[in-house]
Design a protein around this motif. Structure first.
Motif, PDB file in Angstrom:
ATOM      1  N   GLY A 246      10.268  60.862  36.512  1.00  0.00           N
ATOM      2  CA  GLY A 246      10.940  61.238  35.268  1.00  0.00           C
ATOM      3  C   GLY A 246      10.850  60.181  34.185  1.00  0.00           C
ATOM      4  O   GLY A 246      10.055  59.239  34.245  1.00  0.00           O
ATOM      5  N   PHE A 247      11.692  60.346  33.183  1.00  0.00           N
ATOM      6  CA  PHE A 247      11.677  59.469  32.005  1.00  0.00           C
ATOM      7  C   PHE A 247      12.024  58.036  32.376  1.00  0.00           C
ATOM      8  O   PHE A 247      12.954  57.785  33.149  1.00  0.00           O
ATOM      9  CB  PHE A 247      12.667  59.991  30.962  1.00  0.00           C
ATOM     10  N   LYS A 248      11.262  57.076  31.835  1.00  0.00           N
ATOM     11  CA  LYS A 248      11.496  55.658  32.088  1.00  0.00           C
ATOM     12  C   LYS A 248      12.249  55.056  30.900  1.00  0.00           C
ATOM     13  O   LYS A 248      11.743  55.039  29.777  1.00  0.00           O
ATOM     14  CB  LYS A 248      10.183  54.909  32.276  1.00  0.00           C
ATOM     15  N   SER A 249      13.434  54.561  31.142  1.00  0.00           N
ATOM     16  CA  SER A 249      14.227  53.997  30.038  1.00  0.00           C
ATOM     17  C   SER A 249      13.561  52.751  29.458  1.00  0.00           C
ATOM     18  O   SER A 249      13.798  52.404  28.300  1.00  0.00           O
ATOM     19  CB  SER A 249      15.640  53.668  30.517  1.00  0.00           C
ATOM     20  N   SER A 250      12.710  52.079  30.265  1.00  0.00           N
ATOM     21  CA  SER A 250      12.023  50.891  29.754  1.00  0.00           C
ATOM     22  C   SER A 250      10.999  51.256  28.685  1.00  0.00           C
ATOM     23  O   SER A 250      10.507  50.376  27.966  1.00  0.00           O
ATOM     24  CB  SER A 250      11.321  50.156  30.897  1.00  0.00           C
ATOM     25  N   LYS A 251      10.669  52.539  28.565  1.00  0.00           N
ATOM     26  CA  LYS A 251       9.723  52.991  27.551  1.00  0.00           C
ATOM     27  C   LYS A 251      10.439  53.579  26.331  1.00  0.00           C
ATOM     28  O   LYS A 251       9.786  54.109  25.417  1.00  0.00           O
ATOM     29  CB  LYS A 251       8.760  54.026  28.150  1.00  0.00           C
ATOM     30  N   ASP A 252      11.758  53.497  26.329  1.00  0.00           N
ATOM     31  CA  ASP A 252      12.533  53.998  25.192  1.00  0.00           C
ATOM     32  C   ASP A 252      12.468  52.956  24.082  1.00  0.00           C
ATOM     33  O   ASP A 252      12.941  51.826  24.246  1.00  0.00           O
ATOM     34  CB  ASP A 252      13.984  54.258  25.621  1.00  0.00           C
ATOM     35  N   ARG A 253      11.923  53.360  22.958  1.00  0.00           N
ATOM     36  CA  ARG A 253      11.608  52.405  21.896  1.00  0.00           C
ATOM     37  C   ARG A 253      12.368  52.742  20.618  1.00  0.00           C
ATOM     38  O   ARG A 253      12.573  53.905  20.296  1.00  0.00           O
ATOM     39  CB  ARG A 253      10.101  52.445  21.628  1.00  0.00           C
ATOM     40  N   LEU A 254      12.769  51.718  19.913  1.00  0.00           N
ATOM     41  CA  LEU A 254      13.362  51.889  18.596  1.00  0.00           C
ATOM     42  C   LEU A 254      12.604  51.011  17.606  1.00  0.00           C
ATOM     43  O   LEU A 254      11.828  50.135  17.989  1.00  0.00           O
ATOM     44  CB  LEU A 254      14.858  51.555  18.615  1.00  0.00           C
ATOM     45  N   MET A 255      12.817  51.271  16.329  1.00  0.00           N
ATOM     46  CA  MET A 255      12.172  50.491  15.285  1.00  0.00           C
ATOM     47  C   MET A 255      13.232  49.756  14.472  1.00  0.00           C
ATOM     48  O   MET A 255      14.293  50.311  14.180  1.00  0.00           O
ATOM     49  CB  MET A 255      11.367  51.421  14.377  1.00  0.00           C
ATOM     50  N   LEU A 256      12.941  48.521  14.144  1.00  0.00           N
ATOM     51  CA  LEU A 256      13.846  47.712  13.327  1.00  0.00           C
ATOM     52  C   LEU A 256      13.127  47.242  12.073  1.00  0.00           C
ATOM     53  O   LEU A 256      11.956  46.849  12.132  1.00  0.00           O
ATOM     54  CB  LEU A 256      14.336  46.496  14.109  1.00  0.00           C
ATOM     55  N   LEU A 257      13.830  47.282  10.962  1.00  0.00           N
ATOM     56  CA  LEU A 257      13.346  46.676   9.722  1.00  0.00           C
ATOM     57  C   LEU A 257      14.140  45.385   9.535  1.00  0.00           C
ATOM     58  O   LEU A 257      15.353  45.421   9.334  1.00  0.00           O
ATOM     59  CB  LEU A 257      13.554  47.616   8.537  1.00  0.00           C
ATOM     60  N   LEU A 258      13.446  44.260   9.629  1.00  0.00           N
ATOM     61  CA  LEU A 258      14.086  42.948   9.531  1.00  0.00           C
ATOM     62  C   LEU A 258      13.566  42.214   8.309  1.00  0.00           C
ATOM     63  O   LEU A 258      12.386  42.330   7.956  1.00  0.00           O
ATOM     64  CB  LEU A 258      13.799  42.114  10.784  1.00  0.00           C
ATOM     65  N   GLY A 259      14.421  41.447   7.681  1.00  0.00           N
ATOM     66  CA  GLY A 259      13.970  40.692   6.521  1.00  0.00           C
ATOM     67  C   GLY A 259      15.048  39.789   5.950  1.00  0.00           C
ATOM     68  O   GLY A 259      16.220  39.836   6.345  1.00  0.00           O
ATOM     69  N   GLY A 260      14.627  38.960   5.012  1.00  0.00           N
ATOM     70  CA  GLY A 260      15.546  38.031   4.351  1.00  0.00           C
ATOM     71  C   GLY A 260      14.832  37.343   3.207  1.00  0.00           C
ATOM     72  O   GLY A 260      13.677  37.665   2.881  1.00  0.00           O
ATOM     73  N   ASN A 261      15.512  36.375   2.593  1.00  0.00           N
ATOM     74  CA  ASN A 261      14.920  35.698   1.440  1.00  0.00           C
ATOM     75  C   ASN A 261      14.185  34.426   1.871  1.00  0.00           C
ATOM     76  O   ASN A 261      14.297  33.955   2.998  1.00  0.00           O
ATOM     77  CB  ASN A 261      15.966  35.407   0.367  1.00  0.00           C
ATOM     78  N   ALA A 262      13.423  33.876   0.913  1.00  0.00           N
ATOM     79  CA  ALA A 262      12.599  32.705   1.198  1.00  0.00           C
ATOM     80  C   ALA A 262      13.427  31.449   1.409  1.00  0.00           C
ATOM     81  O   ALA A 262      12.994  30.522   2.092  1.00  0.00           O
ATOM     82  CB  ALA A 262      11.597  32.492   0.067  1.00  0.00           C
ATOM     83  N   ALA A 263      14.625  31.414   0.832  1.00  0.00           N
ATOM     84  CA  ALA A 263      15.488  30.251   1.023  1.00  0.00           C
ATOM     85  C   ALA A 263      16.012  30.184   2.450  1.00  0.00           C
ATOM     86  O   ALA A 263      16.384  29.104   2.932  1.00  0.00           O
ATOM     87  CB  ALA A 263      16.649  30.296   0.034  1.00  0.00           C
ATOM     88  N   GLY A 264      16.084  31.300   3.132  1.00  0.00           N
ATOM     89  CA  GLY A 264      16.553  31.338   4.507  1.00  0.00           C
ATOM     90  C   GLY A 264      18.055  31.465   4.654  1.00  0.00           C
ATOM     91  O   GLY A 264      18.564  31.458   5.780  1.00  0.00           O
ATOM     92  N   ASP A 265      18.775  31.608   3.542  1.00  0.00           N
ATOM     93  CA  ASP A 265      20.241  31.650   3.621  1.00  0.00           C
ATOM     94  C   ASP A 265      20.808  33.070   3.581  1.00  0.00           C
ATOM     95  O   ASP A 265      22.013  33.258   3.642  1.00  0.00           O
ATOM     96  CB  ASP A 265      20.854  30.824   2.481  1.00  0.00           C
TER      97      ASP A 265
END
Length: 543
Positions: A215-234
Motif C-alpha cells: 500500500g501507500f508509503k508515508s515516506s513518499k508523501d511529499r509537500l512543497m515549501l516556499l522559503l525565503g528572506g532578505n539579503a541582510a539575513g534579519d
C-alpha cells in the motif's frame, strides 16, 4: 457502350478520400457550443467543419466526453487511435514526471525523456503481468514527436541553449539595486523546495518495516515549501506550504490562519501560478510593508525569482512598491541565494528536530514505543517541526548565501557563524544513535537529505495517485460562499468572458491560439457553468 462508366468517373469514385483528423479539443469545443445554445450551422461555420461532422460529434456526445476523461491528461489534444492501457498510463505518469521536473526548473533533453518513458513502460508492464508483455515500446523519435504534439511540450525547459556567463547577472543586479537605491534589508529571494516530511534513513528499522508493508508509503508523501528572506539575513518570510490535501484529518480543529505556515493545497502538492499570485499579493507585499515600517525603511523591495513555471510574469503589475526581477535560466541554479545553502540547511534542521521529537516523546530504547509514535506522527507534527527548523536558521546563513550574486552585501564571513551541513549531519547521527533505530551513519543521513532534491522515481509516480488512507476529512470546511452567487451575476460574468474572448479571437494572429485560449478559459470556468445550470434547474422546479 451503354451503361459503361467513364474512366475518369470510376477513378474519381475509387480514389481514397483523404482522412481529416478531428482533435479531441475540437470535438469538446463543438459540444461546449451546443451546451450554450449555438445552432449546428453556426458551429460548423465558426469552426470550419462540415455540418454532417458537427452532427456526428453531437450524436456521439457521451462517447467523446468519456474519452476526454480517460485520455492522457494535462495537455492531451489529439485522439486518433486507441492505445493500450499500459501506454496510456505511461504517458500520464510521464506527464506528471515532466511537470515535476519543470517545477524544479530542471533542464530536459529528448534523450532523457525517451529513457524515462521506456523505463516507466517496462516497470508498468512488469506490474501488469504476462497479459501486457506482448506489446513492444522503444520510445522512438516518432513516438516522441507524436507525444510532444499530444502534450504541447515546448513550454518545458529543454537543455539546448548555450550557457550564459556566470558573472553577467550580478552586474545587472548591481545596477538595478543602485538605480532603485535598495538596501540589503529590502532585497529578497524566495525558492520552492520539496520535503518528504515522514522519511527516515533507509537502514532505520522504521524504513525497513515500511518497505515490507503493502500500500501507500508515508515516506513518499511529499509537500512543497516556499522559503525565503532578505539579503541582510534579519528577516525570514513565513513559509508557504503546499500539500496535496486541503483538509487533512490531522488538521481537524485547527485554525489554518494560526498555523506557523501559510497552508495551501494542490492536487500534486506543487506550487501553481494562482497560489504564487495569491502569496505575492496577500502575504509578501503586506509583510514587506510591515517590516519596512518597523525598521524605519521606505516601503519598497526588490524580489528576485527564477523563471519556474509557477512564477507569474506579470507580478510587476500587481504592486507599486515591489519590483520583481527574474534570473537567467542558465545561471539560476548556480547563483540563486536560497539554493546556495538555505534549503539544504533547513532540511538538515528539520531532520534533526524530528529525531529530537522522537526522543522527547519516547525513551529512545523501546522500539514498540518508537513505532507507535511514528505511526501517529502527522502532518501537524511536521508543520510544527518545519516552523522550529526554519526558526533555527541563523542570520549569518541567510546573509552568506548572497555572496555569488551580491558579494558586497555579505557581512558574515566566518564559517562558525553559519549553519554548517557537516556539523548538522554529525548532530543527527549522534541523535540517531540515542534512538534504537539500527545502524545510521553520516552517509545514510547525507543520502536522505539528498533524496529530497531527486526527481520522482517510477515507483513514486505509480504510487502518487494513491490517496493515503483516511487522510482527507470529509465535508470539512466547505465553501458556501460560492453557492451565494445568483444566476444574474453568473450570467453577467459569462458575458464578460465572452466579450473578452471575442476581442482576442477576432484579432488573433494565429488560428490555433483561438481554440487553445477558448478551451482553456471555458475549462477554467466550467464549475461556474455547472453552478449556473444547477440554479436554473432548481428555479424551474420551484416554479
Amino acid at each position: 457502350m451503354p451503361g459503361k462508366r467513364s474512366l475518369n468517373a470510376a477513378v474519381i469514385r475509387s480514389a481514397k478520400r483523404e482522412r481529416k483528423a478531428i482533435t479531441l479539443d475540437v470535438k469538446l469545443e463543438v459540444l461546449r457550443r451546443f451546451e450554450v445554445g449555438e445552432k449546428l450551422s453556426q458551429i460548423a461555420k465558426a469552426l470550419g467543419l462540415a455540418a454532417s461532422t458537427v452532427a456526428t460529434i453531437r450524436d456521439n456526445k457521451d462517447k467523446i466526453k468519456a474519452s476526454s476523461q480517460i485520455a492522457t491528461p494535462l495537455r492531451a489534444s489529439r485522439l486518433t487511435r486507441r492505445r493500450s492501457a499500459v501506454m496510456e498510463t505511461m504517458e500520464r505518469l510521464l506527464c506528471v514526471w515532466l511537470e515535476d521536473q519543470s517545477q524544479r526548473n530542471v533542464p530536459l533533453s529528448v534523450t532523457v525523456i525517451q529513457k524515462k518513458a521506456k523505463s516507466l513502460f517496462d516497470d508498468l508492464q512488469r506490474e501488469q503481468g504476462e497479459s501486457s508483455q506482448t506489446e513492444k515500446f522503444t520510445a522512438s523519435k516518432g513516438w516522441f514527436v507524436r507525444f510532444k504534439e499530444r502534450h504541447c511540450l515546448p513550454h518545458f525547459k529543454m537543455n539546448i541553449s548555450a550557457p550564459a556567463k556566470k558573472d553577467e547577472y550580478p552586474e545587472i543586479l548591481k545596477s538595478i539595486i543602485q538605480e532603485g537605491e535598495y538596501t540589503p534589508q529590502q532585497v529578497f529571494n524566495v525558492d520552492e523546495t520539496g520535503l518528504y516530511w515522514k522519511r527516515m534513513p533507509e537502514r532505520m528499522f522504521l524504513s525497513v518495516e515500511e518497505r515490507a508493508e503493502p500500500g501507500f508509503k508515508s515516506s513518499k508523501d511529499r509537500l512543497m515549501l516556499l522559503l525565503g528572506g532578505n539579503a541582510a539575513g534579519d528577516f525570514k518570510l513565513k513559509p508557504l506550504l503546499v500539500y496535496h490535501s486541503e483538509n487533512p484529518k490531522a488538521l481537524k480543529g485547527y485554525s489554518k490562519p494560526n498555523l506557523p505556515v501559510i497552508w495551501r493545497s494542490s492536487r500534486k502538492a506543487w506550487a501553481t501560478r494562482s497560489i504564487f499570485h495569491e502569496w505575492f499579493t496577500y502575504f509578501f507585499c503586506p509583510a514587506i510593508e510591515k517590516y519596512c515600517a518597523q525598521n524605519n525603511l521606505t516601503n519598497k523591495a526588490l524580489l528576485i525569482l527564477d523563471k519556474a513555471p509557477c512564477h507569474p510574469v506579470n507580478l510587476n503589475d500587481l504592486s507599486d512598491t515591489v519590483r520583481v526581477e527574474y534570473l537567467h535560466d542558465s545561471t539560476a541554479d548556480s547563483i540563486q541565494p536560497m539554493g546556495q545553502g538555505v534549503t539544504s540547511a533547513f532540511r538538515a534542521h528539520y531532520l534533526r528536530r524530528t529525531f529530537e521529537h522522537i526522543l522527547e516523546a519516547t525513551d529512545g530504547e523501546d522500539t514498540a514505543e518508537i513505532r507507535e509514535f511514528w505511526r501517529n506522527y502527522s502532518i501537524v507534527d511536521a508543520v510544527d517541526n518545519i516552523a522550529v527548523a526554519w526558526g533555527e536558521l541563523r542570520p549569518a546563513t541567510m546573509n552568506s548565501v548572497w555572496k555569488k550574486i551580491w558579494p558586497e552585501c555579505v557581512q558574515f564571513q566566518s564559517a562558525s557563524q553559519t549553519d554548517g551541513i557537516a556539523q548538522l549531519q554529525q548532530n543527527i547521527v549522534i541523535l540517531a544513535k540515542s534512538v534504537a533505530v539500527g545502524e545510521v551513519g553520516e552517509a545514510d543521513v547525507d543520502q536522505l537529505l539528498q533524496s529530497h532534491e531527486e526527481g520522482l522515481s517510477n515507483e513514486e509516480l505509480m504510487q502518487l495517485e494513491q490517496e493515503p488512507a483516511g487522510e482527507e476529512e470529509e465535508g470539512e470546511e466547505a465553501a458556501p460562499a460560492l453557492r451565494q452567487l445568483t444566476t444574474r451575476e453568473l450570467s453577467a460574468a459569462f458575458s464578460h468572458f465572452e466579450a473578452g474572448l471575442q476581442v482576442l479571437t477576432s484579432n488573433s494572429p494565429d488560428a490555433a491560439w483561438k481554440l487553445q485560449v477558448s478551451r482553456a478559459i471555458n475549462d477554467a470556468i466550467s464549475c461556474y457553468r455547472e453552478l449556473y445550470s444547477e440554479k436554473e434547474r432548481c428555479s424551474k422546479q420551484l416554479s
